[in-house]
Design an enzyme around this catalytic site. Structure first.
Site, PDB file in Angstrom:
ATOM      1  N   ASP A 102     -10.268   6.897  -8.973  1.00  6.01           N
ATOM      2  CA  ASP A 102      -9.401   6.149  -8.057  1.00  6.01           C
ATOM      3  C   ASP A 102      -8.866   7.075  -6.973  1.00  6.01           C
ATOM      4  OD1 ASP A 102      -7.335   3.509  -8.007  1.00  6.01           O
ATOM      5  OD2 ASP A 102      -6.467   5.369  -7.244  1.00  6.01           O
TER       6      ASP A 102
ATOM      7  N   TYR B 264      -4.723   9.448   0.587  1.00  7.43           N
ATOM      8  CA  TYR B 264      -4.716  10.676  -0.202  1.00  7.43           C
ATOM      9  C   TYR B 264      -5.396  11.840   0.530  1.00  7.43           C
ATOM     10  CZ  TYR B 264      -3.762   7.484  -4.150  1.00  7.43           C
ATOM     11  OH  TYR B 264      -3.251   6.529  -4.994  1.00  7.43           O
TER      12      TYR B 264
ATOM     13  N   LYS C  26      -8.736   2.682  -1.037  1.00 14.64           N
ATOM     14  CA  LYS C  26      -7.710   1.753  -0.563  1.00 14.64           C
ATOM     15  C   LYS C  26      -7.541   1.783   0.946  1.00 14.64           C
ATOM     16  CE  LYS C  26      -5.232   2.982  -4.803  1.00 14.64           C
ATOM     17  NZ  LYS C  26      -5.854   4.303  -5.018  1.00 14.64           N
TER      18      LYS C  26
ATOM     19  N   HIS D 238      -3.404  -0.999   0.123  1.00 15.49           N
ATOM     20  CA  HIS D 238      -2.600   0.002  -0.566  1.00 15.49           C
ATOM     21  C   HIS D 238      -1.145  -0.433  -0.773  1.00 15.49           C
ATOM     22  CE1 HIS D 238      -2.539   4.640  -1.238  1.00 15.49           C
ATOM     23  NE2 HIS D 238      -1.783   4.023  -2.109  1.00 15.49           N
TER      24      HIS D 238
END
Length: 275
Positions: free
Chosen positions: A45, A50, A75, A108
């Site tokens: 994930d 990120y 996401k 997200h």
């Protein structure tokens, strides 16, 4: 013991225990993801926000695991640019990951103040129709926004990823998910180190009884409740330890004791209603 998979309402399945890379720097993402895959994880994930999709992608390309045996989530970030062209944002994620398709694509955050959570969900429906994602879902949607998105489109997310752990059990949302066939996925499943969860006697006593770690007990609690969970660690021994939670079975009494830990003030992350 293999990690169990849960059925999704669109006919696909999702491994119940995955490897999360939140706050993992891109420079080490390939190494730790490679370690996780070598340990036996098949669900990874990540997210655009990120900033490590490229590193994760390197590990996926180098993995001695067939693509069809991997489950990859990323996401859509909730900024104006991404929402204006969610398809381009998804394609950029796929390029960084080195994939033609992700297994799960999520919005997200709902970001209610922006008022674009329904628009974002509509875009994901199109993304699935174009074949860029096998399954689609949302993350961090408060109940009113989740209901509105479903009512506006007639399509329920396959997955809703939310903060969830024994101190913050999100029972109202989970009950709504169950009624609508939505799989609940837990982020921050161990409390993100922001509380004494792993030192709580209700957890440590069970750990001692099973010769397990407190983290394994908490992850086993998630699994027993039919939740998908994505613990994150960059420590090799903990990567392996977390996966071994799939082998731990708790008794009804032990689960009930952990259920009793729910707190009205147990949230550790940002509140999706005000973000």
């Amino acid at each position: 013991m293999p990690v169990p998979a849960l059925p999704l309402p669109d006919g696909t399945t999702i491994p119940q225990l995955g490897y999360g890379v939140f706050l993992v720097e891109n420079e080490i993402a390939a190494d730790v993801t490679d370690r996780a895959l070598a340990a036996g994880y098949r669900h990874v994930d990540t997210a655009t926000r990120y900033d490590n999709e490229e590193g994760v992608g390197r590990a996926l390309r180098n993995a001695a695991v067939p693509r069809e045996d991997l489950f990859v989530t990323t996401k859509l970030w909730n900024d104006a640019h991404a929402h204006d062209d969610a398809i381009a944002a998804c394609e950029a994620s796929l390029d960084r990951l080195g994939l033609d398709q992700v297994d799960l694509y999520l919005v997200h955050w709902a970001a209610p103040s922006q008022g674009r959570y329904v628009e974002a969900w509509r875009a994901l429906i199109e993304i699935r129709e174009r074949g860029l994602a096998r399954s689609i879902g949302v993350a961090n949607y408060p109940l009113p926004q989740l209901e509105e998105a479903i009512d506006a489109t007639g399509v329920a997310p396959a997955v809703h990823q939310i903060e969830l752990h024994p101190y913050f059990q999100q029972r109202e949302l989970r009950e709504f998910h169950a009624r609508h066939g939505i799989v609940t996925e837990s982020w921050g499943p161990l409390g993100q180190g922001k509380s004494d969860l792993l030192e709580n006697p209700a957890i440590t006593d069970v750990a001692a009884a099973h010769d397990a770690s407190p983290a394994q007990v908490v992850l086993a609690w998630h699994l027993a409740h039919g939740l998908v969970t994505i613990p994150k660690s960059v420590t090799p021994s903990r990567i392996v330890e977390n996966l071994a939670a799939a082998e731990l079975t708790l008794t009804a009494e032990e689960l009930a004791a952990i259920d009793d830990l729910d707190r009205p003030d147990g949230r550790g992350g940002a509140d999706p209603a005000t973000r």
